[in-house]
Design a protein around this motif. Structure first.
Motif, PDB file in Angstrom:
ATOM      1  N   ASP A   1       1.214  22.088 -11.751  1.00 58.31           N
ATOM      2  CA  ASP A   1       1.879  22.358 -13.021  1.00 58.31           C
ATOM      3  C   ASP A   1       2.932  21.310 -13.367  1.00 58.31           C
ATOM      4  OD1 ASP A   1       0.432  24.760 -13.231  1.00 58.31           O
ATOM      5  OD2 ASP A   1       1.889  25.777 -11.946  1.00 58.31           O
ATOM      6  N   TYR A   2       2.971  20.232 -12.616  1.00 53.30           N
ATOM      7  CA  TYR A   2       4.039  19.251 -12.809  1.00 53.30           C
ATOM      8  C   TYR A   2       3.930  18.551 -14.162  1.00 53.30           C
ATOM      9  CZ  TYR A   2       6.975  15.145 -12.286  1.00 53.30           C
ATOM     10  OH  TYR A   2       7.927  14.184 -12.492  1.00 53.30           O
ATOM     11  N   VAL A   3       5.069  18.454 -14.854  1.00 56.83           N
ATOM     12  CA  VAL A   3       5.168  17.726 -16.115  1.00 56.83           C
ATOM     13  C   VAL A   3       6.009  16.479 -15.861  1.00 56.83           C
ATOM     14  CG1 VAL A   3       5.974  17.783 -18.500  1.00 56.83           C
ATOM     15  CG2 VAL A   3       4.968  19.841 -17.465  1.00 56.83           C
ATOM     16  N   LEU A   4       5.478  15.331 -16.231  1.00 59.62           N
ATOM     17  CA  LEU A   4       6.149  14.066 -15.969  1.00 59.62           C
ATOM     18  C   LEU A   4       7.547  14.047 -16.569  1.00 59.62           C
ATOM     19  CD1 LEU A   4       5.623  11.332 -14.640  1.00 59.62           C
ATOM     20  CD2 LEU A   4       4.747  10.503 -16.834  1.00 59.62           C
ATOM     21  N   ASP A   5       8.530  13.638 -15.763  1.00 59.94           N
ATOM     22  CA  ASP A   5       9.928  13.619 -16.193  1.00 59.94           C
ATOM     23  C   ASP A   5      10.591  12.368 -15.623  1.00 59.94           C
ATOM     24  OD1 ASP A   5      12.594  14.030 -16.764  1.00 59.94           O
ATOM     25  OD2 ASP A   5      12.603  16.135 -16.177  1.00 59.94           O
ATOM     26  N   GLU A   6      11.197  11.566 -16.481  1.00 64.10           N
ATOM     27  CA  GLU A   6      11.802  10.327 -16.003  1.00 64.10           C
ATOM     28  C   GLU A   6      12.939  10.600 -15.019  1.00 64.10           C
ATOM     29  OE1 GLU A   6      14.885   8.855 -16.519  1.00 64.10           O
ATOM     30  OE2 GLU A   6      15.755  10.465 -17.720  1.00 64.10           O
ATOM     31  N   ALA A   7      13.554  11.782 -15.094  1.00 69.66           N
ATOM     32  CA  ALA A   7      14.643  12.118 -14.182  1.00 69.66           C
ATOM     33  C   ALA A   7      14.158  12.267 -12.744  1.00 69.66           C
ATOM     34  CB  ALA A   7      15.327  13.404 -14.640  1.00 69.66           C
ATOM     35  N   ASP A   8      12.851  12.436 -12.547  1.00 68.29           N
ATOM     36  CA  ASP A   8      12.286  12.570 -11.206  1.00 68.29           C
ATOM     37  C   ASP A   8      11.962  11.213 -10.575  1.00 68.29           C
ATOM     38  OD1 ASP A   8      12.476  15.287 -11.416  1.00 68.29           O
ATOM     39  OD2 ASP A   8      10.382  15.595 -11.957  1.00 68.29           O
ATOM     40  N   ILE A   9      12.173  10.138 -11.323  1.00 69.11           N
ATOM     41  CA  ILE A   9      11.942   8.788 -10.809  1.00 69.11           C
ATOM     42  C   ILE A   9      13.266   8.222 -10.317  1.00 69.11           C
ATOM     43  CG2 ILE A   9      11.121   6.465 -11.360  1.00 69.11           C
ATOM     44  CD1 ILE A   9       8.973   8.668 -11.485  1.00 69.11           C
TER      45      ILE A   9
ATOM     46  N   MET B   1       0.832  -1.210   0.000  1.00 70.74           N
ATOM     47  CA  MET B   1       0.000   0.000   0.000  1.00 70.74           C
ATOM     48  C   MET B   1       0.864   1.256   0.000  1.00 70.74           C
ATOM     49  SD  MET B   1      -3.450  -0.389   2.298  1.00 70.74           S
ATOM     50  CE  MET B   1      -2.652  -0.817   3.832  1.00 70.74           C
ATOM     51  N   MET B   2       1.882   1.271   0.862  1.00 72.02           N
ATOM     52  CA  MET B   2       2.727   2.455   0.941  1.00 72.02           C
ATOM     53  C   MET B   2       3.513   2.648  -0.349  1.00 72.02           C
ATOM     54  SD  MET B   2       4.919   3.670   4.241  1.00 72.02           S
ATOM     55  CE  MET B   2       3.402   3.661   5.202  1.00 72.02           C
ATOM     56  N   SER B   3       3.960   1.545  -0.953  1.00 67.76           N
ATOM     57  CA  SER B   3       4.682   1.637  -2.220  1.00 67.76           C
ATOM     58  C   SER B   3       3.775   2.131  -3.330  1.00 67.76           C
ATOM     59  CB  SER B   3       5.267   0.267  -2.593  1.00 67.76           C
ATOM     60  OG  SER B   3       6.208  -0.167  -1.643  1.00 67.76           O
ATOM     61  N   ASP B   4       2.569   1.573  -3.415  1.00 65.79           N
ATOM     62  CA  ASP B   4       1.644   1.985  -4.469  1.00 65.79           C
ATOM     63  C   ASP B   4       1.277   3.462  -4.324  1.00 65.79           C
ATOM     64  OD1 ASP B   4       1.604  -0.466  -5.716  1.00 65.79           O
ATOM     65  OD2 ASP B   4      -0.194  -1.169  -4.675  1.00 65.79           O
ATOM     66  N   ALA B   5       1.134   3.927  -3.092  1.00 62.73           N
ATOM     67  CA  ALA B   5       0.850   5.356  -2.881  1.00 62.73           C
ATOM     68  C   ALA B   5       2.046   6.206  -3.284  1.00 62.73           C
ATOM     69  CB  ALA B   5       0.491   5.595  -1.413  1.00 62.73           C
ATOM     70  N   ARG B   6       3.225   5.770  -2.911  1.00 57.98           N
ATOM     71  CA  ARG B   6       4.451   6.506  -3.241  1.00 57.98           C
ATOM     72  C   ARG B   6       4.667   6.575  -4.747  1.00 57.98           C
ATOM     73  NH1 ARG B   6      10.032   3.194  -3.350  1.00 57.98           N
ATOM     74  NH2 ARG B   6      11.021   4.505  -4.936  1.00 57.98           N
ATOM     75  N   PHE B   7       4.329   5.514  -5.450  1.00 61.56           N
ATOM     76  CA  PHE B   7       4.613   5.438  -6.881  1.00 61.56           C
ATOM     77  C   PHE B   7       3.769   6.404  -7.725  1.00 61.56           C
ATOM     78  CE2 PHE B   7       6.185   0.799  -6.428  1.00 61.56           C
ATOM     79  CZ  PHE B   7       7.436   1.246  -6.061  1.00 61.56           C
ATOM     80  N   THR B   8       2.774   7.044  -7.108  1.00 66.82           N
ATOM     81  CA  THR B   8       1.935   7.994  -7.859  1.00 66.82           C
ATOM     82  C   THR B   8       2.522   9.396  -7.884  1.00 66.82           C
ATOM     83  OG1 THR B   8       0.614   8.559  -5.898  1.00 66.82           O
ATOM     84  CG2 THR B   8      -0.152   6.690  -7.258  1.00 66.82           C
ATOM     85  N   ARG B   9       3.658   9.585  -7.232  1.00 63.45           N
ATOM     86  CA  ARG B   9       4.250  10.916  -7.231  1.00 63.45           C
ATOM     87  C   ARG B   9       5.768  10.796  -7.460  1.00 63.45           C
ATOM     88  NH1 ARG B   9       3.233   9.411  -1.959  1.00 63.45           N
ATOM     89  NH2 ARG B   9       4.994   9.548  -0.514  1.00 63.45           N
ATOM     90  N   PRO B  10       6.407  11.887  -7.887  1.00 67.13           N
ATOM     91  CA  PRO B  10       7.845  11.836  -8.170  1.00 67.13           C
ATOM     92  C   PRO B  10       8.654  11.517  -6.913  1.00 67.13           C
ATOM     93  CG  PRO B  10       6.855  13.834  -9.057  1.00 67.13           C
ATOM     94  CD  PRO B  10       5.830  13.210  -8.168  1.00 67.13           C
ATOM     95  N   ASP B  11       9.804  10.876  -7.097  1.00 67.28           N
ATOM     96  CA  ASP B  11      10.704  10.617  -5.971  1.00 67.28           C
ATOM     97  C   ASP B  11      11.523  11.857  -5.641  1.00 67.28           C
ATOM     98  OD1 ASP B  11      10.103   7.821  -5.502  1.00 67.28           O
ATOM     99  OD2 ASP B  11      11.096   7.404  -7.406  1.00 67.28           O
ATOM    100  N   VAL B  12      11.865  12.627  -6.664  1.00 60.03           N
ATOM    101  CA  VAL B  12      12.565  13.890  -6.451  1.00 60.03           C
ATOM    102  C   VAL B  12      11.518  14.914  -6.019  1.00 60.03           C
ATOM    103  CG1 VAL B  12      13.901  15.749  -7.517  1.00 60.03           C
ATOM    104  CG2 VAL B  12      14.326  13.356  -8.167  1.00 60.03           C
ATOM    105  N   GLU B  13      11.645  15.395  -4.799  1.00 60.60           N
ATOM    106  CA  GLU B  13      10.617  16.260  -4.230  1.00 60.60           C
ATOM    107  C   GLU B  13      10.614  17.626  -4.907  1.00 60.60           C
ATOM    108  OE1 GLU B  13      10.919  16.269  -0.003  1.00 60.60           O
ATOM    109  OE2 GLU B  13      10.713  14.090   0.155  1.00 60.60           O
ATOM    110  N   ARG B  14       9.387  18.098  -5.207  1.00 62.20           N
ATOM    111  CA  ARG B  14       9.208  19.361  -5.915  1.00 62.20           C
ATOM    112  C   ARG B  14       9.019  20.514  -4.941  1.00 62.20           C
ATOM    113  NH1 ARG B  14      10.927  17.931 -10.603  1.00 62.20           N
ATOM    114  NH2 ARG B  14      10.025  19.865 -11.404  1.00 62.20           N
TER     115      ARG B  14
END
Length: 306
Positions: A159-167, A139-152
């Motif tokens: 206004d966030y644009v999906l970027d692979e560098a944020d994973i 559950m915690m992983s699935d919730a985490r995976f919906t947002r970037p790992d690099v904190e904005r």
């Protein structure tokens, strides 16, 4: 289970420690999302950022991503009590959250990895529940995976644009087994452990880069013997046991990223845990929406033997 069927081809399993050019990832992502939504052996929907995690996990190889995705959702649907039957208000889940500390630590390491921390909050062996502990981790992983790992920056979400560098490049797990005794081993479900380790090593949309075990007990050899049959050699080789304090851990992960109680500056365990629980609550609708998880038919799935 047949031994041949029990081992997934290494080309399917998530990569470890890999770096490849990322050119054209957005086109590949669009192709994969369309493939997913048209596939009768997969759920109806997937968030693009979640698919991007699968894609990055396989070094941006489309065909290997498809195999990884199929295995992930097949395992979920074959084991719904671990991966799909989840409710924050459930009494057993609430108890599991209370007796275990599972933390997704803020930020990423200089290598671009996410730190995941686990320890027992209640040392009574009778409080251990392998099903709930696995369910909470997923559950915690699935919730985490919906947002970037690099904190904005605050306020940038809309206004966030999906970027692979944020994973994140992958996960580094830190497991504190202080207080763990042989009595705790008696409360571990071998079946759940087997499914969990297979999912983590072969179907999880983030590469496991390293695992650090701290506050190791004197009977460490027995614990290693129990876990070894469930670990691929590649994973066994990335586990480091810290038997003499935390100085050796500080040489491997940034000390400041750790909880305050472990010499870091990330905040207290209680604060970090509360943030993780709130993340699950914020994503409760998503986590319980069968359109994202349930497969209507698996008759053609190559992973139907799970």
């Amino acid at each position: 289970m047949d031994k041949d069927n029990d081992t997934v081809d290494k080309e399917t399993a998530p990569e470890t420690n890999s770096s490849t050019p990322t050119a054209g990832w957005s086109d590949k992502l669009a192709e994969l999302v369309a493939w997913f939504e048209a596939n009768p052996n997969l759920p109806e929907k997937i968030e693009p950022i979640v698919m991007l995690r699968f894609l990055k996990c396989t070094a941006f190889d489309v065909e290997r991503t498809k195999s990884l995705v199929e295995l992930n959702y097949s395992m979920r649907n074959k084991n719904p009590h671990l991966f799909m039957d989840r409710n924050m208000e459930d009494e057993m889940t609430a108890k599991g959250l209370k007796v275990s500390d599972l933390l997704v630590l803020p930020g990423v390491t200089p290598e671009g990895n996410k730190l995941i921390f686990f320890r027992m909050a209640d040392l009574d062996p009778r409080t251990r529940n392998s099903v709930e502990e696995t369910k909470i981790f997923v559950m915690m992983s699935d919730a985490r995976f919906t947002r970037p790992d690099v904190e904005r920056e605050p306020g940038s979400g809309a206004d966030y644009v999906l970027d692979e560098a944020d994973i994140a490049e992958g996960d580094v797990q830190i497991v504190d087994i202080g207080g763990y005794t042989l009595r705790h081993l008696a409360h571990v479900s071998i079946f759940v452990l087997r499914v969990y380790m297979k999912f983590l090593q072969e179907a999880y949309p983030s590469r496991l880069q390293a695992m650090h075990v701290i506050n190791c007990p004197s009977y460490l050899d027995k614990l290693i013997s129990m876990m070894s049959p469930f670990l691929r050699e590649e994973v066994r080789n990335m586990i480091k046991y810290h038997t003499e304090g935390l100085e050796s851990l500080y040489r491997d992960v940034p000390r400041d990223m750790l909880p305050d109680e472990y010499g870091g500056k990330a905040g207290s365990v209680a604060e970090l845990k509360a943030r993780g629980i709130q993340s699950i609550r914020d994503n409760a609708t998503y986590l319980s929406d069968e359109r994202y998880w349930k497969v209507a038919s698996q008759s053609k799935s190559r992973w139907s033997w799970f």
